[in-house]
Scaffold this motif. Structure first.
Motif, PDB file in Angstrom:
ATOM      1  N   ASN A 152      -7.888 -15.173 -12.968  1.00 20.00           N
ATOM      2  CA  ASN A 152      -7.775 -14.165 -11.915  1.00 20.00           C
ATOM      3  C   ASN A 152      -6.775 -13.155 -12.197  1.00 20.00           C
ATOM      4  N   VAL A 153      -7.392 -11.866 -11.686  1.00 15.77           N
ATOM      5  CA  VAL A 153      -6.749 -10.022 -12.210  1.00 15.77           C
ATOM      6  C   VAL A 153      -5.725 -10.051 -11.341  1.00 15.77           C
ATOM      7  N   VAL A 154      -4.772  -9.757 -11.898  1.00 16.28           N
ATOM      8  CA  VAL A 154      -3.428  -9.644 -10.599  1.00 16.28           C
ATOM      9  C   VAL A 154      -3.113  -7.975 -10.649  1.00 16.28           C
ATOM     10  N   LEU A 155      -2.984  -6.629 -10.799  1.00 13.87           N
ATOM     11  CA  LEU A 155      -2.760  -6.114 -10.328  1.00 13.87           C
ATOM     12  C   LEU A 155      -1.895  -5.752  -9.481  1.00 13.87           C
ATOM     13  N   THR A 156      -0.322  -5.041 -10.434  1.00 16.91           N
ATOM     14  CA  THR A 156       0.761  -5.096  -9.301  1.00 16.91           C
ATOM     15  C   THR A 156       0.913  -4.120  -8.116  1.00 16.91           C
ATOM     16  N   GLY A 157       0.864  -4.302  -7.198  1.00 17.68           N
ATOM     17  CA  GLY A 157       1.037  -3.692  -5.658  1.00 17.68           C
ATOM     18  C   GLY A 157      -0.492  -2.780  -5.494  1.00 17.68           C
ATOM     19  N   LYS A 169       1.085  -5.305  -1.926  1.00 16.87           N
ATOM     20  CA  LYS A 169       1.983  -5.418  -0.602  1.00 16.87           C
ATOM     21  C   LYS A 169       2.281  -3.410  -0.658  1.00 16.87           C
ATOM     22  N   ALA A 170       1.837  -2.623  -2.137  1.00 16.16           N
ATOM     23  CA  ALA A 170       1.902  -1.466  -1.877  1.00 16.16           C
ATOM     24  C   ALA A 170       0.561  -0.945  -1.592  1.00 16.16           C
ATOM     25  N   LEU A 171      -0.496  -1.819  -1.369  1.00 16.73           N
ATOM     26  CA  LEU A 171      -2.095  -1.352  -0.611  1.00 16.73           C
ATOM     27  C   LEU A 171      -1.952  -1.229   0.419  1.00 16.73           C
ATOM     28  N   LYS A 172      -0.951  -2.523   1.415  1.00 16.33           N
ATOM     29  CA  LYS A 172      -1.186  -2.300   3.004  1.00 16.33           C
ATOM     30  C   LYS A 172       0.294  -1.427   2.899  1.00 16.33           C
ATOM     31  N   ALA A 173       1.373  -0.962   2.479  1.00 16.43           N
ATOM     32  CA  ALA A 173       1.924  -0.036   3.244  1.00 16.43           C
ATOM     33  C   ALA A 173       0.831   1.564   3.208  1.00 16.43           C
ATOM     34  N   ILE A 174       0.489   1.441   2.531  1.00 14.51           N
ATOM     35  CA  ILE A 174      -0.954   3.062   2.292  1.00 14.51           C
ATOM     36  C   ILE A 174      -1.388   2.207   3.452  1.00 14.51           C
ATOM     37  N   VAL A 175      -2.749   1.351   3.981  1.00 16.05           N
ATOM     38  CA  VAL A 175      -3.197   1.931   4.599  1.00 16.05           C
ATOM     39  C   VAL A 175      -2.518   1.151   5.888  1.00 16.05           C
ATOM     40  N   LYS A 176      -1.582   0.962   6.489  1.00  8.65           N
ATOM     41  CA  LYS A 176      -0.435   1.119   7.596  1.00  8.65           C
ATOM     42  C   LYS A 176      -0.327   2.402   8.279  1.00  8.65           C
TER      43      LYS A 176
END
Length: 90
Positions: free
Chosen positions: A41-46, A83-90
């Motif tokens: 898995n590749v995890v990029l926090t946020g 979470k951060a990416l989802k917040a940007i899209v909202k």
């Protein structure tokens, strides 16, 4: 958005030459691909998580002939937004 536009945007934000940005983007994609090939898995926090999902074999219908067929099991890449990416899209 295509790769050229991403490279252009990276160049504007970082003030680096497009050639450098293109190399960085290609290295990023290659690194993620290599990790997924090894089932890591590749995890990029946020930003999100890239992973490999195993699909089971299933039955389907050939659209051109209408005959039933078996679709074999395979591995596919998966991305889950952070979470951060989802917040940007909202």
């Amino acid at each position: 958005m295509k790769k050229a536009k991403i490279v252009e945007g990276m160049g504007k934000l970082s003030k680096l030459p497009k050639s450098t940005c293109k190399e960085c983007l290609e290295a990023f994609i290659s690194t993620i691909g290599s990790a997924l090939r090894q089932n890591k898995n590749v995890v990029l926090t946020g930003f999100g998580t890239f992973s490999v999902m195993k699909r089971k074999s299933r039955s389907g219908i050939n659209p051109s002939t209408g005959k039933k067929m078996l679709i074999p099991a395979k591995k596919v890449p998966k991305f889950k937004a952070g979470k951060a990416l989802k917040a940007i899209v909202k």
